[in-house]
Write an enzyme that holds these catalytic residues in place. Structure first.
Site, PDB file in Angstrom:
ATOM      1  N   THR A   1       0.870  -1.184   0.000  1.00 32.86           N
ATOM      2  CA  THR A   1       0.000   0.000   0.000  1.00 32.86           C
ATOM      3  C   THR A   1       0.904   1.231   0.000  1.00 32.86           C
ATOM      4  OG1 THR A   1      -1.649  -1.176   1.306  1.00 32.86           O
ATOM      5  CG2 THR A   1      -1.840   1.223   1.216  1.00 32.86           C
TER       6      THR A   1
ATOM      7  N   LYS B   1      -7.446   1.592  -2.503  1.00 35.73           N
ATOM      8  CA  LYS B   1      -6.967   1.056  -1.225  1.00 35.73           C
ATOM      9  C   LYS B   1      -6.935   2.139  -0.140  1.00 35.73           C
ATOM     10  CE  LYS B   1      -4.899  -1.544   1.804  1.00 35.73           C
ATOM     11  NZ  LYS B   1      -5.647  -2.563   2.536  1.00 35.73           N
TER      12      LYS B   1
ATOM     13  N   LYS C   1       0.298   5.217   8.538  1.00 39.16           N
ATOM     14  CA  LYS C   1       0.819   5.516   7.191  1.00 39.16           C
ATOM     15  C   LYS C   1      -0.350   5.657   6.206  1.00 39.16           C
ATOM     16  CE  LYS C   1       1.494   2.086   4.667  1.00 39.16           C
ATOM     17  NZ  LYS C   1       1.657   0.945   3.784  1.00 39.16           N
TER      18      LYS C   1
HETATM   19  P1  NAD Z   1       5.718  -6.149   7.238  1.00 39.07           P
HETATM   20  O1  NAD Z   1       6.504  -5.037   7.816  1.00 39.07           O
HETATM   21  O2  NAD Z   1       5.325  -7.299   8.107  1.00 39.07           O
HETATM   22  O3  NAD Z   1       6.505  -6.755   5.959  1.00 39.07           O
HETATM   23  C1  NAD Z   1       7.284  -6.010   5.079  1.00 39.07           C
HETATM   24  C2  NAD Z   1       8.486  -6.849   4.704  1.00 39.07           C
HETATM   25  O4  NAD Z   1       9.282  -6.126   3.756  1.00 39.07           O
HETATM   26  C3  NAD Z   1       9.406  -7.160   5.889  1.00 39.07           C
HETATM   27  O5  NAD Z   1       9.669  -8.548   5.951  1.00 39.07           O
HETATM   28  C4  NAD Z   1      10.674  -6.356   5.583  1.00 39.07           C
HETATM   29  O6  NAD Z   1      11.846  -6.956   6.079  1.00 39.07           O
HETATM   30  C5  NAD Z   1      10.643  -6.339   4.078  1.00 39.07           C
HETATM   31  N1  NAD Z   1      11.446  -5.271   3.496  1.00 39.07           N
HETATM   32  C6  NAD Z   1      11.518  -3.957   3.858  1.00 39.07           C
HETATM   33  N2  NAD Z   1      12.372  -3.285   3.047  1.00 39.07           N
HETATM   34  C7  NAD Z   1      12.837  -4.200   2.147  1.00 39.07           C
HETATM   35  C8  NAD Z   1      13.748  -4.115   1.075  1.00 39.07           C
HETATM   36  N3  NAD Z   1      14.351  -2.955   0.746  1.00 39.07           N
HETATM   37  N4  NAD Z   1      14.003  -5.236   0.366  1.00 39.07           N
HETATM   38  C9  NAD Z   1      13.388  -6.409   0.678  1.00 39.07           C
HETATM   39  N5  NAD Z   1      12.510  -6.555   1.707  1.00 39.07           N
HETATM   40  C10 NAD Z   1      12.251  -5.453   2.426  1.00 39.07           C
HETATM   41  O7  NAD Z   1       4.438  -5.495   6.567  1.00 39.07           O
HETATM   42  P2  NAD Z   1       3.057  -6.216   6.145  1.00 39.07           P
HETATM   43  O8  NAD Z   1       2.104  -6.150   7.286  1.00 39.07           O
HETATM   44  O9  NAD Z   1       3.376  -7.515   5.492  1.00 39.07           O
HETATM   45  O10 NAD Z   1       2.536  -5.159   5.055  1.00 39.07           O
HETATM   46  C11 NAD Z   1       3.105  -5.044   3.762  1.00 39.07           C
HETATM   47  C12 NAD Z   1       2.256  -4.082   2.948  1.00 39.07           C
HETATM   48  O11 NAD Z   1       0.932  -4.579   2.855  1.00 39.07           O
HETATM   49  C13 NAD Z   1       2.145  -2.674   3.566  1.00 39.07           C
HETATM   50  O12 NAD Z   1       2.182  -1.724   2.556  1.00 39.07           O
HETATM   51  C14 NAD Z   1       0.802  -2.703   4.254  1.00 39.07           C
HETATM   52  O13 NAD Z   1       0.219  -1.416   4.348  1.00 39.07           O
HETATM   53  C15 NAD Z   1       0.008  -3.612   3.335  1.00 39.07           C
HETATM   54  N6  NAD Z   1      -1.104  -4.348   3.963  1.00 39.07           N
HETATM   55  C16 NAD Z   1      -0.941  -4.974   5.162  1.00 39.07           C
HETATM   56  C17 NAD Z   1      -2.011  -5.665   5.715  1.00 39.07           C
HETATM   57  C18 NAD Z   1      -1.889  -6.372   7.055  1.00 39.07           C
HETATM   58  O14 NAD Z   1      -2.926  -6.784   7.596  1.00 39.07           O
HETATM   59  N7  NAD Z   1      -0.683  -6.560   7.596  1.00 39.07           N
HETATM   60  C19 NAD Z   1      -3.228  -5.737   5.039  1.00 39.07           C
HETATM   61  C20 NAD Z   1      -3.356  -5.115   3.808  1.00 39.07           C
HETATM   62  C21 NAD Z   1      -2.277  -4.431   3.269  1.00 39.07           C
END
Ligand code: NAD
Length: 295
Positions: free
Chosen positions: A96, A171, A246
């Site tokens: 997102t 979104k 965010k």
């Molecule tokens: P998270 O922080 O658990 O996962 C993000 C991952 O990206 C981590 O494992 C991190 O180490 C990795 N990362 C960060 N920088 C990186 C890089 N430069 N190279 C490679 N890997 C890298 O976050 P999440 O909860 O999985 O959310 C991910 C996205 O999905 C966000 O944008 C969030 O807004 C969206 N989202 C989350 C949910 C939810 O319920 N968690 C639901 C819908 C959407």
């Protein structure tokens, strides 16, 4: 079977990549935390040492990163996906992020002979695990159709919202509803507690009444009524309060840029900012009930 590079194996990315493996795809994975790569490799994925290695030879490159900043870092610059992916690869960003970054990355990708769609998701970690996510997609119709079978292995609905950035726009609007509705549900439970009303009683009634919403029936912020909700594990995320802030900030800047009045959205952002500043950043966003309760 498709060859897929998958970057970002956090709360959402790990179960999404797992579902691609279950569907029989060849998945090469990368994350900045090596132990997250290791877990997926134990389940049949191939390990990569960099984003470039993850997408080398891939037909599809999926990113599931925290915010626009990380998407820019992984897509742009030397060694980024735009420079290293082979022409014909379809880049699918499921993170997102802000609409401007999504559009900019899509334009850069196109100049490099790559396809790109923005495909953020709704449904939470539960939806990611059960492969029941909703994908809201922005990009050319033929690229969305090319991605559909891949996205369908991770979700139950793939809805095209329009051209590049339209998925992110949808979104941001969706999550503004979520942020506001979670606070409403939390306030209702706290008020019920003051009345001496049982949590389960309020749940059983509101779930069948006009107060019904996802924050109540799929993600209930008190333990008990919805066993899978983070409230039952001390608000371990899930979806962190930091991520919700965010998204609400993305909504606030979009509202300012477009002149839309979003007073409740702006107020929800202020409440989440206070919760994050008081130590709630990595708590699940439903944990804001503790602040509302005055804990
Ligand atoms: P998270 O922080 O658990 O996962 C993000 C991952 O990206 C981590 O494992 C991190 O180490 C990795 N990362 C960060 N920088 C990186 C890089 N430069 N190279 C490679 N890997 C890298 O976050 P999440 O909860 O999985 O959310 C991910 C996205 O999905 C966000 O944008 C969030 O807004 C969206 N989202 C989350 C949910 C939810 O319920 N968690 C639901 C819908 C959407």
């Amino acid at each position: 079977m498709a060859r897929i590079g998958f970057i970002g194996l956090g709360n959402m990315g790990a179960p999404m990549a797992r579902n691609l493996l279950r569907a029989g795809h060849a998945v090469r994975v990368f994350d900045v935390f090596p132990e997250r790569i290791g877990r997926l490799v134990a389940e049949g994925a191939e390990a990569a040492d960099s984003p470039a290695e993850a997408v080398a030879e891939a037909e599809f490159a999926i990113t599931m990163l925290p915010s626009g900043r990380e998407v820019r870092a992984v897509y742009g610059g030397p060694g980024g996906l735009i420079e290293t992916a082979v022409p014909g690869t379809l880049l699918i960003d499921c993170s997102t992020i802000d609409v401007a970054t999504a559009r900019e990355m899509a334009a850069l990708a196109r100049e490099a002979g790559l396809g790109m769609i923005d495909a953020p998701v709704s449904g939470g970690v539960g939806g990611a695990e059960a492969a029941t996510l909703t994908f809201m997609v922005g990009g050319p119709e033929e690229e969305v159709e090319r991605a559909r079978p891949i996205l369908s292995a991770m979700g139950k609905a793939v809805v095209r919202a329009g051209e590049a950035g339209a998925g992110q726009a949808a979104k941001i609007c969706n999550n503004m509803i979520l942020g506001i509705s979670m606070i409403a549900v939390c306030e209702a439970f706290v008020l019920a507690e003051r009345f001496g009303l049982d949590h389960q009683a309020l749940f059983d009634i509101a779930a069948k009444s006009s107060g019904q919403c996802w924050s109540l029936t799929s993600y209930c912020p008190v333990p008990g009524p919805v066993p899978s909700s983070p409230a039952n594990r001390d608000y371990a995320p899930g979806f962190t309060a930091q991520m919700m802030l965010k998204d609400l900030d993305l909504a606030a800047s979009a509202a300012e840029a477009t002149g839309a009045r979003v007073e409740l959205g702006a107020h929800a952002a202020e409440l989440y900012r206070r919760f994050v500043a008081s130590g709630g950043a990595s708590t699940d966003f439903s944990g804001i009930i503790r602040m509302i309760r005055g804990e």
